[in-house]
Design an enzyme around this catalytic site. Structure first.
Site, PDB file in Angstrom:
ATOM      1  N   ASP A 165       0.839  -1.199   0.000  1.00  0.00           N
ATOM      2  CA  ASP A 165       0.000   0.000   0.000  1.00  0.00           C
ATOM      3  C   ASP A 165       0.877   1.253   0.000  1.00  0.00           C
ATOM      4  OD1 ASP A 165      -2.429   1.314  -0.028  1.00  0.00           O
ATOM      5  OD2 ASP A 165      -2.906   0.930   2.073  1.00  0.00           O
ATOM      6  N   HIS A 166       0.274   2.378   0.304  1.00  0.00           N
ATOM      7  CA  HIS A 166       0.883   3.712   0.198  1.00  0.00           C
ATOM      8  C   HIS A 166       2.379   3.750   0.496  1.00  0.00           C
ATOM      9  CE1 HIS A 166      -2.913   5.935  -0.257  1.00  0.00           C
ATOM     10  NE2 HIS A 166      -3.402   4.944   0.467  1.00  0.00           N
ATOM     11  N   GLU A 230      -0.953   7.349  -7.289  1.00  0.00           N
ATOM     12  CA  GLU A 230      -2.056   8.148  -6.748  1.00  0.00           C
ATOM     13  C   GLU A 230      -1.966   9.585  -7.234  1.00  0.00           C
ATOM     14  OE1 GLU A 230      -4.412   9.220  -2.586  1.00  0.00           O
ATOM     15  OE2 GLU A 230      -2.979   7.578  -2.661  1.00  0.00           O
ATOM     16  N   GLU A 238      -5.654  12.777   9.156  1.00  0.00           N
ATOM     17  CA  GLU A 238      -5.191  11.458   9.569  1.00  0.00           C
ATOM     18  C   GLU A 238      -3.691  11.516   9.801  1.00  0.00           C
ATOM     19  OE1 GLU A 238      -5.876   6.839   8.258  1.00  0.00           O
ATOM     20  OE2 GLU A 238      -5.382   8.248   6.685  1.00  0.00           O
ATOM     21  N   HIS A 282      -9.345   8.804   3.846  1.00  0.00           N
ATOM     22  CA  HIS A 282      -8.853   7.643   4.578  1.00  0.00           C
ATOM     23  C   HIS A 282      -9.328   7.684   6.026  1.00  0.00           C
ATOM     24  CE1 HIS A 282      -5.521   7.682   1.430  1.00  0.00           C
ATOM     25  NE2 HIS A 282      -6.114   6.530   1.292  1.00  0.00           N
ATOM     26  N   HIS A 324      -9.688   4.401  -3.042  1.00  0.00           N
ATOM     27  CA  HIS A 324      -9.128   4.502  -1.696  1.00  0.00           C
ATOM     28  C   HIS A 324     -10.121   5.218  -0.786  1.00  0.00           C
ATOM     29  CE1 HIS A 324      -4.604   3.724  -2.229  1.00  0.00           C
ATOM     30  NE2 HIS A 324      -5.201   3.312  -3.324  1.00  0.00           N
ATOM     31  N   GLY A 326     -12.666   4.220   1.281  1.00  0.00           N
ATOM     32  CA  GLY A 326     -14.077   3.921   1.051  1.00  0.00           C
ATOM     33  C   GLY A 326     -14.891   3.663   2.311  1.00  0.00           C
ATOM     34  N   ASN A 346      -9.715  -0.446  -1.588  1.00  0.00           N
ATOM     35  CA  ASN A 346      -8.965  -0.697  -0.366  1.00  0.00           C
ATOM     36  C   ASN A 346      -9.882  -0.803   0.850  1.00  0.00           C
ATOM     37  OD1 ASN A 346      -6.739  -0.441  -2.013  1.00  0.00           O
ATOM     38  ND2 ASN A 346      -5.706   1.063  -0.730  1.00  0.00           N
TER      39      ASN A 346
END
Length: 439
Positions: A165-166, A230, A238, A282, A324, A326, A346
Site C-alpha cells: 500500500d501507500h 495516486e 489522519e 482515509h 481509496h 471507502g 482498499n
C-alpha cells in the site's frame, strides 16, 4: 523446477507440433491448460489437493490460477473484473491471522482477493522488537508476509494479488528493498515475489510524481510487476496530516491530470492503475464529511477516450481505477464507481474494527472464564486453559472479520466469480482432547 509437458513437447517435437500437443494435454482431474509454472506446493512438497491442485478456474481466463498471480495472469484477472463489473477487495494485513481470514473469506465468496501490506504493517509483521533503521524490519516483515501469502493462497484455492500500500517519497527505500527481493525471486522463479506496489507521491508536484513513477514502472515492467500510483489530495485529517481546510477543488482529480499520467506511463507498460481522487477520505469519518463524486472517473474515461480516438478501447474505459478511502461510503457510490472502471477497493478501517470486535465479543461472552487460570462459574478448581488459549480469541477475531468481508465482497459485486461453488466445511482433525477449541 518441474519439466513441463509444454517444454518437453517444444524440445522433442518442435514448436508447431508442440502447440498441437499441449492443446490436448490436461490434468486428469481438472480441465485446464498445461501450467508452465512451478507452484509453491511443488517447490516445497506440501500437500495440494482439490482447488489447490487446479491449474485454472471454470469461470476465469485460463492464465488465472490458485495462489499469487503476477504478470499477464494478474492483468487478465483485473481485465476480467472491469469487463464483468466487479471490483476486488484489497485488505491491509498485519499478521498471518489476518491473512488467513482474508483467504478464508475469498474462498467462502468464491472470489479473488488482494492482500496488501503498508510499511507500518510490514514492520509490525516483522516484529516491533526489531530495529527499523533503513526500513530493515519493514522490508523483512513484508517479505515474510509475502511468503506466507504465497504458501497459503494455493491451499485455499483462490487467486491473490500480492500488493503493498501507500509509499510516500520518504518511504521509497522500503519499496526499493522489496523490489530488489522481487528481482532476485524473478531470476529464480520467472516471476516477481510481489504482484504490485503502490507509489504514492500525491503530495509532490504532479511532474515529479509522474517522473518517479515512470522510473519505477520501467523497472517493474522488466519482471512483470504492476504499479499503482495516486493523484490528488486526500481530504480530512489522519496521522497528523490535516487537509480539512484544503480548497474543495483540490480534493478531486481533473481529467487532464489523469490523461497526463496515462499518456506518460502507457508507452512504458500497460501494467499500471490510478488511484484518482474523487472526494475520498482515509480512516474513520462521518458520512457526508466529504462528498464523493464518482462521475469524475467517467468524465476522465471519456476525455482520455476522445484523446485516443480510434485507439480507444471498445468499452471507452482506458484507465483502471483504484478506490481509496471507502469506509463509510454509500454502496450506491461504490457500485457507481465500479461502473466507471474501478477494479480495486482498499479496505482497512472496517477490518481493523471487525478483528477487534471479534476479540471484544469473545471476552464479553467468556469473561468469567478469563479472569484466572483456575476457577470459573463451573467450580473453583476448574481450569480455564481452553478459554485463554490465544487461538480462541484470535479465531473469534478471524471469524468476525470473515463475516465483515462477506459484506465487502457483496458491495463490490465480487461473489461467485471463480466458478468453484460453495466451499466445503473444513475438517478439524483435532478433537477436544487433542487441541480442538470450543469456538
Amino acid at each position: 523446477m518441474k519439466f513441463s509437458a509444454a517444454l518437453f513437447a517444444s524440445i522433442v517435437l518442435g514448436s508447431g507440433a508442440a502447440d498441437a500437443f499441449t492443446a490436448g494435454v490436461r490434468r486428469s482431474a481438472k480441465v485446464s491448460p498445461v501450467s508452465l509454472r512451478e507452484t509453491i506446493s511443488e517447490e516445497l512438497g506440501t500437500p495440494c489437493e482439490d482447488e489447490c491442485a487446479m491449474d485454472s478456474f471454470p469461470n476465469m481466463p485460463a492464465s488465472v490460477h490458485p495462489g499469487v498471480v503476477t504478470g499477464q495472469a494478474m492483468l487478465d484477472l483485473l481485465d476480467h473484473a472491469k469487463e464483468n463489473g466487479y471490483a476486488i477487495p484489497a485488505v491491509n494485513c498485519v499478521s498471518s491471522s489476518g491473512i488467513n481470514a482474508c483467504l478464508e473469506a475469498a474462498r467462502k465468496n468464491d472470489a479473488p482477493i488482494i492482500i496488501q501490506f503498508s510499511s507500518g504493517g510490514s514492520q509490525f509483521y516483522g516484529g516491533k522488537g526489531l530495529s527499523n533503521k533503513n526500513y530493515s524490519a519493514a522490508i523483512a516483515g513484508a517479505i515474510s508476509g509475502a511468503f506466507h501469502v504465497r504458501t497459503m493462497a494455493e491451499q485455499y484455492g483462490v487467486p491473490v494479488i500480492l500488493h503493498t500500500d501507500h509509499c510516500a517519497k520518504k518511504l521509497l527505500p522500503w519499496v526499493d528493498g522489496l523490489l530488489a527481493a522481487s528481482e532476485r525471486y524473478h531470476a529464480k522463479h520467472g516471476e516477481p515475489l510481489f504482484s504490485s506496489h503502490m507509489i504514492d507521491l500525491s503530495e509532490e508536484p504532479i511532474e515529479e510524481n509522474i517522473d518517479i513513477c515512470k522510473d519505477y514502472l520501467t523497472r517493474f515492467a522488466k519482471i512483470g510487476m504492476l504499479l499503482e500510483m495516486e493523484l490528488g489530495i486526500t481530504g480530512g485529517e489522519e496521522d497528523g496530516v490535516n487537509n480539512e481546510d484544503v480548497a474543495i477543488e483540490d480534493l478531486y482529480s481533473k481529467p487532464e491530470e489523469i490523461f497526463q499520467v496515462y499518456d506518460a506511463l502507457t508507452p512504458i507498460s500497460n501494467m499500471f492503475t490510478v488511484a484518482a481522487a474523487f472526494g475520498n477520505v482515509h480512516g474513520v469519518y462521518s458520512p457526508g464529511n466529504v462528498r464523493l463524486e464518482p462521475k469524475i472517473l467517467t468524465r476522465a474515461q471519456a476525455y482520455i477516450s476522445e484523446k485516443l480516438g480510434d485507439k480507444a478501447p471498445a468499452d471507452k474505459k482506458p484507465v483502471s481505477f483504484v478506490f481509496h478511502g471507502g469506509s463509510g461510503s454509500d454502496v450506491s457510490d461504490i457500485q457507481e464507481a465500479i461502473g466507471y472502471g474501478v477494479i480495486k477497493m482498499n479496505i482497512d478501517t472496517d477490518t481493523q474494527w471487525s478483528y477487534w470486535e471479534g476479540i471484544k465479543n469473545f471476552e464479553k461472552k467468556w469473561h468469567d472464564y478469563l479472569q484466572e487460570q483456575i476457577g470459573n462459574p463451573e467450580g473453583a478448581d476448574k481450569p480455564n486453559k481452553k478459554y485463554y488459549d490465544p487461538r480462541e480469541a484470535l479465531r473469534a477475531a478471524e471469524t468476525n472479520t470473515v463475516n465483515r468481508l462477506d459484506q465487502c465482497f457483496a458491495d463490490l459485486k465480487c461473489t461467485n466469480i471463480l466458478g468453484l461453488g460453495a466451499a466445503e466445511e473444513a475438517d478439524n482433525v483435532l478433537g477436544p482432547r487433542r487441541g480442538g477449541l470450543p469456538v
